[in-house]
Design a protein around this motif. Structure first.
Motif, PDB file in Angstrom:
ATOM      1  N   CYS A   1      23.480  52.206  57.477  1.00 16.03           N
ATOM      2  CA  CYS A   1      23.578  53.644  57.204  1.00 16.03           C
ATOM      3  C   CYS A   1      24.778  54.235  57.938  1.00 16.03           C
ATOM      4  CB  CYS A   1      22.298  54.366  57.596  1.00 16.03           C
ATOM      5  SG  CYS A   1      22.322  56.129  57.178  1.00 16.03           S
ATOM      6  N   PHE A   2      24.983  53.811  59.192  1.00 18.39           N
ATOM      7  CA  PHE A   2      26.168  54.269  59.913  1.00 18.39           C
ATOM      8  C   PHE A   2      27.426  53.890  59.137  1.00 18.39           C
ATOM      9  CE2 PHE A   2      29.805  53.204  62.515  1.00 18.39           C
ATOM     10  CZ  PHE A   2      30.085  54.452  63.046  1.00 18.39           C
TER      11      PHE A   2
ATOM     12  N   VAL B   1      32.183  55.453  56.179  1.00 18.13           N
ATOM     13  CA  VAL B   1      33.165  55.246  55.109  1.00 18.13           C
ATOM     14  C   VAL B   1      33.299  56.509  54.255  1.00 18.13           C
ATOM     15  CG1 VAL B   1      33.680  53.931  53.011  1.00 18.13           C
ATOM     16  CG2 VAL B   1      32.962  52.734  55.085  1.00 18.13           C
ATOM     17  N   ALA B   2      32.192  57.151  53.946  1.00 18.17           N
ATOM     18  CA  ALA B   2      32.241  58.382  53.142  1.00 18.17           C
ATOM     19  C   ALA B   2      33.012  59.487  53.870  1.00 18.17           C
ATOM     20  CB  ALA B   2      30.826  58.846  52.812  1.00 18.17           C
ATOM     21  N   ILE B   3      32.719  59.668  55.158  1.00 20.42           N
ATOM     22  CA  ILE B   3      33.407  60.723  55.919  1.00 20.42           C
ATOM     23  C   ILE B   3      34.882  60.365  56.110  1.00 20.42           C
ATOM     24  CG2 ILE B   3      33.518  61.948  58.129  1.00 20.42           C
ATOM     25  CD1 ILE B   3      30.443  61.636  58.286  1.00 20.42           C
ATOM     26  N   ALA B   4      35.183  59.107  56.366  1.00 20.92           N
ATOM     27  CA  ALA B   4      36.574  58.672  56.532  1.00 20.92           C
ATOM     28  C   ALA B   4      37.373  58.909  55.251  1.00 20.92           C
ATOM     29  CB  ALA B   4      36.625  57.198  56.941  1.00 20.92           C
ATOM     30  N   GLU B   5      36.771  58.581  54.103  1.00 20.03           N
ATOM     31  CA  GLU B   5      37.444  58.829  52.825  1.00 20.03           C
ATOM     32  C   GLU B   5      37.707  60.319  52.633  1.00 20.03           C
ATOM     33  OE1 GLU B   5      34.996  57.108  49.767  1.00 20.03           O
ATOM     34  OE2 GLU B   5      35.601  55.049  50.277  1.00 20.03           O
ATOM     35  N   TYR B   6      36.696  61.124  52.880  1.00 20.90           N
ATOM     36  CA  TYR B   6      36.824  62.582  52.736  1.00 20.90           C
ATOM     37  C   TYR B   6      37.892  63.131  53.687  1.00 20.90           C
ATOM     38  CZ  TYR B   6      35.589  67.533  52.668  1.00 20.90           C
ATOM     39  OH  TYR B   6      35.639  68.894  52.562  1.00 20.90           O
ATOM     40  N   SER B   7      37.964  62.563  54.894  1.00 24.93           N
ATOM     41  CA  SER B   7      38.912  63.016  55.922  1.00 24.93           C
ATOM     42  C   SER B   7      40.266  62.346  55.809  1.00 24.93           C
ATOM     43  CB  SER B   7      38.329  62.738  57.310  1.00 24.93           C
ATOM     44  OG  SER B   7      37.091  63.369  57.475  1.00 24.93           O
ATOM     45  N   LYS B   8      40.420  61.470  54.836  1.00 22.11           N
ATOM     46  CA  LYS B   8      41.665  60.745  54.615  1.00 22.11           C
ATOM     47  C   LYS B   8      42.097  59.931  55.841  1.00 22.11           C
ATOM     48  CE  LYS B   8      43.255  63.839  50.940  1.00 22.11           C
ATOM     49  NZ  LYS B   8      42.042  63.726  50.268  1.00 22.11           N
ATOM     50  N   LEU B   9      41.118  59.290  56.471  1.00 25.98           N
ATOM     51  CA  LEU B   9      41.403  58.399  57.591  1.00 25.98           C
ATOM     52  C   LEU B   9      41.505  56.973  57.060  1.00 25.98           C
ATOM     53  CD1 LEU B   9      41.614  57.845  60.698  1.00 25.98           C
ATOM     54  CD2 LEU B   9      39.161  57.316  60.582  1.00 25.98           C
ATOM     55  N   ASN B  10      42.683  56.401  57.175  1.00 31.07           N
ATOM     56  CA  ASN B  10      42.864  55.007  56.784  1.00 31.07           C
ATOM     57  C   ASN B  10      42.485  54.120  57.954  1.00 31.07           C
ATOM     58  OD1 ASN B  10      43.921  55.599  54.198  1.00 31.07           O
ATOM     59  ND2 ASN B  10      45.907  56.049  55.116  1.00 31.07           N
TER      60      ASN B  10
ATOM     61  N   LYS C   1      30.691  61.753  64.172  1.00 26.76           N
ATOM     62  CA  LYS C   1      30.130  62.571  63.091  1.00 26.76           C
ATOM     63  C   LYS C   1      29.250  61.720  62.173  1.00 26.76           C
ATOM     64  CE  LYS C   1      32.802  65.845  61.551  1.00 26.76           C
ATOM     65  NZ  LYS C   1      33.815  66.638  60.825  1.00 26.76           N
ATOM     66  N   ALA C   2      29.696  60.508  61.885  1.00 27.45           N
ATOM     67  CA  ALA C   2      28.919  59.608  61.029  1.00 27.45           C
ATOM     68  C   ALA C   2      27.594  59.238  61.684  1.00 27.45           C
ATOM     69  CB  ALA C   2      29.732  58.352  60.710  1.00 27.45           C
TER      70      ALA C   2
END
Length: 149
Positions: A60-61, A66-75, A122-123
Motif C-alpha cells: 500500500c505504501f 507511486v501515485a503521489i510521485a506521478e502527480y508531483s512529477k517526481l522522477n 505523505k504516502a
C-alpha cells in the motif's frame, strides 16, 4: 479514486492440515498460505497471514507513493521497501503490535531529495491500509542519489 464503495473478494480453499490456497475471481494468481512455523503445526516456506498483513502495509505504501510521485512529477530510479512485522502479546493475546517500514528511494538529482522525502512521508500518511489498522507503524525512509546500473 471515487467516493464509491469498492469490494475485493478473496476466496480460501483449505487443502490439508494448516495449509490453504487464496484466490480471487479478479486475479489470475493463487497464493498458498499456512500457519507460520513459529506456531504449533506451522509450516516452513509458505506465506502466512502475518506475512500477508505486513505485505499489505508495504505494498500500500508503494502504490500510494507511486501515485503521489506521478502527480508531483517526481522522477525516481528505484524504490525498495523492507518491512518487518513484530508479533507480541497484549493483554494475553498475540497481535501484530508494530510494523517497521524502511523504504529506500533512489533519485538521480540531489536537488529533489527533500521533495522526495516529503512525498515518501505523505504516502505513508495517506496509505489507506495503514489508516485502517491499529498497528503502530515505524517509518524510516531513506533517499539515495545515484543511477542504477
Amino acid at each position: 479514486m471515487s467516493d464509491q464503495k469498492h469490494e475485493y473478494q478473496v476466496d480460501l480453499d483449505w487443502k490439508k492440515g494448516r495449509i490453504g490456497t487464496l484466490s480471487s475471481p479478479e486475479l489470475d494468481a493463487t497464493i498458498e498460505v499456512a500457519t507460520p512455523p513459529q506456531f504449533d503445526g506451522g509450516v516452513e516456506g509458505i506465506w502466512s497471514p502475518e506475512h500477508l498483513f505486513v505485505s499489505s502495509v508495504s505494498s500500500c505504501f508503494m502504490t500510494t507513493f507511486v501515485a503521489i510521485a506521478e502527480y508531483s512529477k517526481l522522477n525516481f530510479e528505484n524504490l525498495e521497501v523492507q518491512a518487518t512485522g513484530k508479533l507480541s502479546k497484549q493483554e494475553g493475546k498475540f497481535v501484530v503490535s508494530e510494523i517497521t517500514l524502511k523504504p529506500e528511494l533512489t533519485i538521480t538529482d540531489e536537488k529533489f531529495a527533500e521533495k522526495a522525502k516529503r512525498i515518501m512521508e505523505k504516502a505513508e500518511e495517506a496509505c489507506l491500509i495503514t489508516r485502517s489498522i491499529k498497528t503502530k507503524i515505524n517509518f524510516e525512509p531513506k533517499v539515495t542519489v545515484g543511477l542504477l546500473d
